[in-house]
Design an enzyme around this catalytic site. Structure first.
Site, PDB file in Angstrom:
ATOM      1  N   HIS A 239      37.989  29.686  42.316  1.00  0.00           N
ATOM      2  CA  HIS A 239      39.185  30.125  43.034  1.00  0.00           C
ATOM      3  C   HIS A 239      39.054  29.945  44.547  1.00  0.00           C
ATOM      4  O   HIS A 239      40.053  30.004  45.264  1.00  0.00           O
ATOM      5  CB  HIS A 239      39.532  31.574  42.685  1.00  0.00           C
TER       6      HIS A 239
ATOM      7  N   ASP B 177      34.985  30.647  36.418  1.00  0.00           N
ATOM      8  CA  ASP B 177      35.310  30.742  37.844  1.00  0.00           C
ATOM      9  C   ASP B 177      34.167  30.221  38.715  1.00  0.00           C
ATOM     10  O   ASP B 177      33.832  30.794  39.742  1.00  0.00           O
ATOM     11  CB  ASP B 177      35.659  32.177  38.247  1.00  0.00           C
TER      12      ASP B 177
ATOM     13  N   SER C 264      33.617  36.015  48.143  1.00  0.00           N
ATOM     14  CA  SER C 264      33.716  35.217  46.927  1.00  0.00           C
ATOM     15  C   SER C 264      32.887  33.942  47.039  1.00  0.00           C
ATOM     16  O   SER C 264      33.013  33.189  48.010  1.00  0.00           O
ATOM     17  CB  SER C 264      35.176  34.845  46.651  1.00  0.00           C
TER      18      SER C 264
END
Length: 510
Positions: free
Chosen positions: A128, A158, A254
């Site tokens: 992402h 992911d 992230s």
């Protein structure tokens, strides 16, 4: 002889009576014991097990932080301007008149983190973080800047593997997430709120968390991964078996590193549970043992190769799911149906079985099976224990291949940008593939990512690219060379569809 036997019998009966009287006295005494005394008696009879061995090193964070920080990078991504001409001009004008908050105009930007895992520039991050990006800029801890290209992505976990052209880079040592223990100290390293090289500390709060976020993107065509009843391990929606930590993780973390105090990478930070969008005590990381398989597949094949058991099941840790199948069990996976010809069916597993163990380890919920299968390839074998008619039975299941890896992510004028704009991943043709398509050169398309040129022109996975701008292509390096020498902004891509039909498409690259 009889006398000796009688003596032994008398001694045995006397001993039993004495023991019985002692036990009665002990129970009577126990009834009068304080709770503290009962604790002492219990632990005297049940001494603690040997010290738990975890993946953690010494309880000092300075050395680990010093080793890891240089290899965690800042990722800045740029996205296309999706403004819509006259409509956006009217929106801008009337929005200003009525005091409405306007959408930003022009190209959009976002940021995240990544971890260098190879001295020659391979970086792991979240899917992402780089999804649909046209330009990916990497800033290292020593403030050098590089453009990155996407080697491949896996929305099911992911994860993404990207690469910069550099050598002798610092790297983070890969650890063993199976050895991680709840309660051990960990560090989160990343770039929250664009604050470069931030280190936070906490403990492992839980393992094997399934929080139902992978596959839940707002623009996904697929529905979110079901909670009540999951098709698995077709694993097409998302593989979640997160390490939960209370180390502070915020937007920008992230793709960053979760490491133990020995400085070993045990997870890739991926998500937070929050009502505000900022840290509220719950962060989640992808276990590195799962990531290793995904990243190696992407590097080798351009996409992830997965094996599937071929069952759909209900997670019995959910009381409603257990009730729906009339089960009184509170753990395990109830087999609802089997894929015809799948590995589970061929191994002898039946509808109504309850999967209780995988490789001898208890299955309490879906993530216990999900992650273990997610590490394996088609053709690998996995041992499952099922409960059937009140007794456990063991089966060895050979995982079956399924459809090619899911179409995924990423999509300006540098070679890296143009490569990302193609929106595909590739691997060289082997001899059998060359013979099948009757070509002497070519690369196989192993992944097509939404929003890229290959997606827009419907060049599917399984196609073969034989030349670009009339230059033979045998590797990604050949593609880079042609793209780098691009002069007029035009790409002529020639090749064959999976069914053997040929194509030659011309693209104007802006």
């Amino acid at each position: 002889m009889k006398k000796i036997g009688l003596t032994l019998l008398t001694a045995f009966v006397g001993g039993a009576m004495a023991l019985g009287v002692y036990k009665l006295a002990e129970n009577k005494y126990a009834d009068n014991m304080t709770l503290e005394d009962k604790q002492k008696v219990y632990f005297a009879s049940n001494p603690s097990t040997a010290a738990v061995v975890s993946s953690a090193g010494a309880a000092d964070f300075t050395q680990a932080a010093a080793e890891v920080t240089p290899a965690v990078v800042y990722i800045r991504t740029t996205y296309a301007d999706k403004s819509n001409g006259q409509q956006d001009q009217l929106e801008q004008m009337f929005g200003q008149m009525f005091g409405q908050r306007m959408r930003p105009q022009g190209p959009q930007m976002a940021s995240g983190s990544g971890v260098i895992i190879s001295p020659d520039g391979y970086i792991v991050t979240n899917n992402h973080v780089v999804a649909k990006a046209e330009k990916i800029t990497i800033v290292t801890n020593d403030h050098r800047s590089f453009e990155a290209k996407v080697i491949g992505t896996d929305p099911n976990t992911d994860l993404a593997l990207i690469k910069i052209e550099a050598t002798n880079l610092p790297i983070v040592k890969l650890g063993n997430s199976d050895a991680v223990r709840v309660g051990e100290w960990v560090l989160a390293v990343g770039n929250p709120f664009k604050l470069n090289s931030t280190v936070t500390a906490g403990i492992v709060s839980a393992k094997g968390r399934n929080i139902g976020i992978i596959g839940r993107g707002d623009d996904d065509d697929d529905n979110p991964f079901p909670v009540r009843q999951q098709e698995n391990p077709s694993l097409k929606r998302g593989i979640e078996s997160f390490i939960q930590t209370d180390a502070a993780i915020n937007p920008g973390n992230s793709g960053g590193a979760l490491v133990n105090t020995a400085g070993e990478l045990i997870g890739i930070n991926a998500a937070i549970a929050s009502h505000t969008g900022s840290y509220e005590g719950y962060g989640f990381a992808i276990p590195i043992n799962l990531a290793k398989k995904v990243l190696n597949d992407i590097k080798k094949y351009g996409a992830v190769k997965r094996g599937y058991i071929g069952v759909s099941f209900a997670d019995l840790s959910d009381p409603e799911a257990a009730k729906s199948v009339n089960s009184d069990k509170t753990n395990g996976l109830y087999v609802n149906s089997l894929v015809t010809g799948g590995g589970a069916e061929q191994a002898g597993i039946k509808t109504g079985d309850i999967i209780t163990k995988v490789e001898g380890n208890p299955v309490y919920e879906s993530s216990d099976l999900q992650e273990r299968v997610g590490r394996l390839q088609p053709g690998d074998k996995i041992n499952l224990t099922v409960l059937r008619n009140g007794s456990e039975k063991n089966f060895t299941v050979t995982l079956k291949a399924d459809a090619p890896a899911a179409r995924t992510t990423a999509v300006s004028k540098s070679a890296a940008e143009l490569f990302n704009k193609l929106g595909a991943s590739f691997q060289p043709l082997n001899a059998a593939q060359k013979a099948k398509f009757r070509v002497n050169s070519g690369v196989l398309v192993t992944q097509v990512r939404p929003g890229g040129i290959f997606d827009d022109t419907e060049i599917p996975v399984g196609s073969v690219i034989t030349s670009i701008n009339k230059q033979p292509i045998n590797s990604v390096a050949d593609m880079d060379k042609v793209i780098t020498s691009l002069k007029n902004g035009r790409l002529i891509i020639t090749g064959y569809y999976p069914d053997g039909g040929s194509f030659s498409n011309v693209f104007e690259v802006q």
